[in-house]
Design a protein around this motif. Sequence first.
Motif, PDB file in Angstrom:
ATOM      1  N   ILE A 104      31.398  -9.662   9.332  1.00  0.00           N
ATOM      2  CA  ILE A 104      31.150 -11.020   9.029  1.00  0.00           C
ATOM      3  C   ILE A 104      30.399 -11.120  10.268  1.00  0.00           C
ATOM      4  O   ILE A 104      29.390 -12.148  10.625  1.00  0.00           O
ATOM      5  CB  ILE A 104      32.045 -11.902   8.562  1.00  0.00           C
ATOM      6  N   MET A 105      31.049 -10.810  11.516  1.00  0.00           N
ATOM      7  CA  MET A 105      30.484 -11.552  12.811  1.00  0.00           C
ATOM      8  C   MET A 105      29.155 -10.902  13.203  1.00  0.00           C
ATOM      9  O   MET A 105      28.503 -11.553  13.924  1.00  0.00           O
ATOM     10  CB  MET A 105      31.679 -10.812  13.886  1.00  0.00           C
ATOM     11  N   VAL A 106      28.839  -9.775  12.625  1.00  0.00           N
ATOM     12  CA  VAL A 106      27.352  -9.336  12.914  1.00  0.00           C
ATOM     13  C   VAL A 106      26.111 -10.285  12.118  1.00  0.00           C
ATOM     14  O   VAL A 106      25.197 -10.662  12.528  1.00  0.00           O
ATOM     15  CB  VAL A 106      27.297  -7.993  12.220  1.00  0.00           C
ATOM     16  N   VAL A 107      26.790 -10.793  10.862  1.00  0.00           N
ATOM     17  CA  VAL A 107      26.081 -11.801   9.928  1.00  0.00           C
ATOM     18  C   VAL A 107      25.981 -13.022  10.733  1.00  0.00           C
ATOM     19  O   VAL A 107      24.975 -13.699  10.674  1.00  0.00           O
ATOM     20  CB  VAL A 107      26.758 -11.702   8.566  1.00  0.00           C
ATOM     21  N   GLN A 108      27.037 -13.432  11.176  1.00  0.00           N
ATOM     22  CA  GLN A 108      27.103 -14.848  11.965  1.00  0.00           C
ATOM     23  C   GLN A 108      26.420 -14.886  13.173  1.00  0.00           C
ATOM     24  O   GLN A 108      25.618 -15.933  13.379  1.00  0.00           O
ATOM     25  CB  GLN A 108      28.422 -15.147  12.263  1.00  0.00           C
ATOM     26  N   GLU A 109      26.134 -13.668  13.657  1.00  0.00           N
ATOM     27  CA  GLU A 109      25.271 -13.683  14.913  1.00  0.00           C
ATOM     28  C   GLU A 109      23.922 -13.635  14.828  1.00  0.00           C
ATOM     29  O   GLU A 109      23.103 -14.222  15.363  1.00  0.00           O
ATOM     30  CB  GLU A 109      25.707 -12.367  15.760  1.00  0.00           C
ATOM     31  N   THR A 110      23.562 -12.976  13.605  1.00  0.00           N
ATOM     32  CA  THR A 110      22.163 -12.709  13.078  1.00  0.00           C
ATOM     33  C   THR A 110      21.660 -14.192  12.712  1.00  0.00           C
ATOM     34  O   THR A 110      20.640 -14.523  13.214  1.00  0.00           O
ATOM     35  CB  THR A 110      21.950 -11.507  11.975  1.00  0.00           C
ATOM     36  N   PHE A 111      22.308 -14.656  11.785  1.00  0.00           N
ATOM     37  CA  PHE A 111      22.080 -16.012  11.376  1.00  0.00           C
ATOM     38  C   PHE A 111      22.226 -17.280  11.925  1.00  0.00           C
ATOM     39  O   PHE A 111      21.571 -18.362  11.860  1.00  0.00           O
ATOM     40  CB  PHE A 111      22.445 -16.035   9.821  1.00  0.00           C
ATOM     41  N   GLY A 145      45.928  -3.815  -3.452  1.00  0.00           N
ATOM     42  CA  GLY A 145      44.364  -3.710  -3.336  1.00  0.00           C
ATOM     43  C   GLY A 145      43.899  -2.979  -1.923  1.00  0.00           C
ATOM     44  O   GLY A 145      44.685  -3.155  -0.846  1.00  0.00           O
ATOM     45  N   PHE A 146      42.751  -2.461  -1.919  1.00  0.00           N
ATOM     46  CA  PHE A 146      41.967  -2.070  -0.647  1.00  0.00           C
ATOM     47  C   PHE A 146      40.657  -2.263  -0.673  1.00  0.00           C
ATOM     48  O   PHE A 146      39.982  -2.455  -1.819  1.00  0.00           O
ATOM     49  CB  PHE A 146      42.832  -0.551  -0.413  1.00  0.00           C
ATOM     50  N   ALA A 147      40.338  -2.494   0.674  1.00  0.00           N
ATOM     51  CA  ALA A 147      38.821  -2.678   0.820  1.00  0.00           C
ATOM     52  C   ALA A 147      37.934  -1.654   1.461  1.00  0.00           C
ATOM     53  O   ALA A 147      38.439  -0.989   2.289  1.00  0.00           O
ATOM     54  CB  ALA A 147      38.731  -3.838   2.016  1.00  0.00           C
ATOM     55  N   MET A 148      36.832  -1.507   0.771  1.00  0.00           N
ATOM     56  CA  MET A 148      35.938  -0.313   1.187  1.00  0.00           C
ATOM     57  C   MET A 148      34.783  -0.909   1.847  1.00  0.00           C
ATOM     58  O   MET A 148      33.988  -1.658   1.249  1.00  0.00           O
ATOM     59  CB  MET A 148      35.639   0.554  -0.021  1.00  0.00           C
ATOM     60  N   PHE A 149      34.446  -0.429   2.953  1.00  0.00           N
ATOM     61  CA  PHE A 149      33.201  -0.782   3.675  1.00  0.00           C
ATOM     62  C   PHE A 149      32.088  -0.291   3.243  1.00  0.00           C
ATOM     63  O   PHE A 149      31.891   0.941   3.217  1.00  0.00           O
ATOM     64  CB  PHE A 149      33.311  -0.307   5.337  1.00  0.00           C
ATOM     65  N   THR A 150      31.058  -0.967   2.661  1.00  0.00           N
ATOM     66  CA  THR A 150      30.036  -0.668   1.819  1.00  0.00           C
ATOM     67  C   THR A 150      28.831  -1.203   2.320  1.00  0.00           C
ATOM     68  O   THR A 150      28.124  -1.868   1.719  1.00  0.00           O
ATOM     69  CB  THR A 150      30.161  -0.746   0.351  1.00  0.00           C
ATOM     70  N   PRO A 151      28.204  -0.995   3.721  1.00  0.00           N
ATOM     71  CA  PRO A 151      27.074  -1.684   3.933  1.00  0.00           C
ATOM     72  C   PRO A 151      25.773  -1.146   3.481  1.00  0.00           C
ATOM     73  O   PRO A 151      25.716  -0.137   3.036  1.00  0.00           O
ATOM     74  CB  PRO A 151      27.154  -1.436   5.529  1.00  0.00           C
ATOM     75  N   GLY A 152      24.777  -1.852   3.765  1.00  0.00           N
ATOM     76  CA  GLY A 152      23.290  -1.607   3.370  1.00  0.00           C
ATOM     77  C   GLY A 152      22.522  -2.839   2.683  1.00  0.00           C
ATOM     78  O   GLY A 152      21.757  -2.807   3.144  1.00  0.00           O
ATOM     79  N   HIS A 153      23.106  -3.267   1.692  1.00  0.00           N
ATOM     80  CA  HIS A 153      22.739  -4.692   1.082  1.00  0.00           C
ATOM     81  C   HIS A 153      22.870  -5.752   2.328  1.00  0.00           C
ATOM     82  O   HIS A 153      21.604  -6.374   2.477  1.00  0.00           O
ATOM     83  CB  HIS A 153      23.473  -4.995   0.053  1.00  0.00           C
ATOM     84  N   THR A 154      23.908  -5.814   2.973  1.00  0.00           N
ATOM     85  CA  THR A 154      24.090  -6.409   4.093  1.00  0.00           C
ATOM     86  C   THR A 154      25.007  -5.727   5.069  1.00  0.00           C
ATOM     87  O   THR A 154      25.665  -4.889   4.497  1.00  0.00           O
ATOM     88  CB  THR A 154      24.710  -7.932   3.812  1.00  0.00           C
ATOM     89  N   PRO A 155      25.262  -6.064   6.313  1.00  0.00           N
ATOM     90  CA  PRO A 155      26.087  -5.375   7.314  1.00  0.00           C
ATOM     91  C   PRO A 155      27.369  -5.574   6.937  1.00  0.00           C
ATOM     92  O   PRO A 155      28.244  -4.870   7.444  1.00  0.00           O
ATOM     93  CB  PRO A 155      25.849  -5.883   8.590  1.00  0.00           C
ATOM     94  N   ALA A 156      27.782  -6.412   6.008  1.00  0.00           N
ATOM     95  CA  ALA A 156      29.309  -6.953   6.021  1.00  0.00           C
ATOM     96  C   ALA A 156      29.951  -6.698   4.669  1.00  0.00           C
ATOM     97  O   ALA A 156      31.168  -7.072   4.172  1.00  0.00           O
ATOM     98  CB  ALA A 156      29.564  -8.160   6.424  1.00  0.00           C
TER      99      ALA A 156
END
Length: 293
Positions: A104-111, A145-156
């Motif tokens: 999310i930090m990448v998205v926040q920096e970009t936008f 539950g677990f989280a899978m990092f799946t970038p491509g549509h967005t970086p986050a």
Amino acid sequence: MSYPVEITVKPDVSAHFDEATNTISYIVKDPASNHCAIIDSVMDIDYAAGRITYDHADALIAEVQSRGLTLDWIIETHVHADHLSAAPYIQQKLGGKIGVGEKIMVVQETFGKVFNEGTEFQRDGSQFDALFKDGDTYMVGEMQGFAMFTPGHTPACMVHVMGNAAFAGDTLFMPDGGSARADFPGGDAGALYDSIQKVLSLPDEIRLFMCHDYGPNGRTIQWETTVAEQKADNIHVGGGKTREEFIKFRTERDAQLDMPKLIIPSLQVNMRAGEVPRDKDGNPMLKVPVNAL
């Protein structure tokens, strides 16, 4: 890949379709307790009138309350560009932690730059209660539950897996819908292909739940499929389509797409975990950057 949750756990999944944005939000209940998570909630906006309402979120809240459930998590699969999150509104009514991927930090920096945000806009993800890393696990009642990092549509982007259910965000659509675009700032078609392959490496019987459906060719709206069905039939990646084929198709297709109608308000709100930005006098206020997207 390793599968760190118990596949025999079968969460109860309640889907809520928002016709205005073609978004599906989910209430995911632990079968062994009365605890649940909400995934990808929607806050209603009449953009032309500048009016925000909460009918969709109120329906989620009413179901959680009527079923006597305890809300543990309010999860965002990514910073959506086509609808506004209702996470803080739901949290105020029901509690729970708001979680998103750590990128999310990448998205926040970009936008933050696109919307000319000042120093008061924190770009460290601190608006959220939890920032998930790839492979992080968490509990919904007794269900892991677990989280899978799946970038491509967005970086986050992240796919969230609970028992035999995976919530794909915009990484995949239904098999006849293919995949999401990869041309937003920070998007990447090659990374999206790799992420999809990561999702398709899950066990074949895993139920996949989509964040959006548009009813291609006039069919009724659907949101549930399986890993096996996606591998066999997905029109963009199924049947052994190569990375090079996907990148070529996705790049050409994305060049023809219009921007989502709600991208400008959605990004401003969602990068703040669902909070509407305010002007210097404390009034809710949205910006419209010109020729910046």
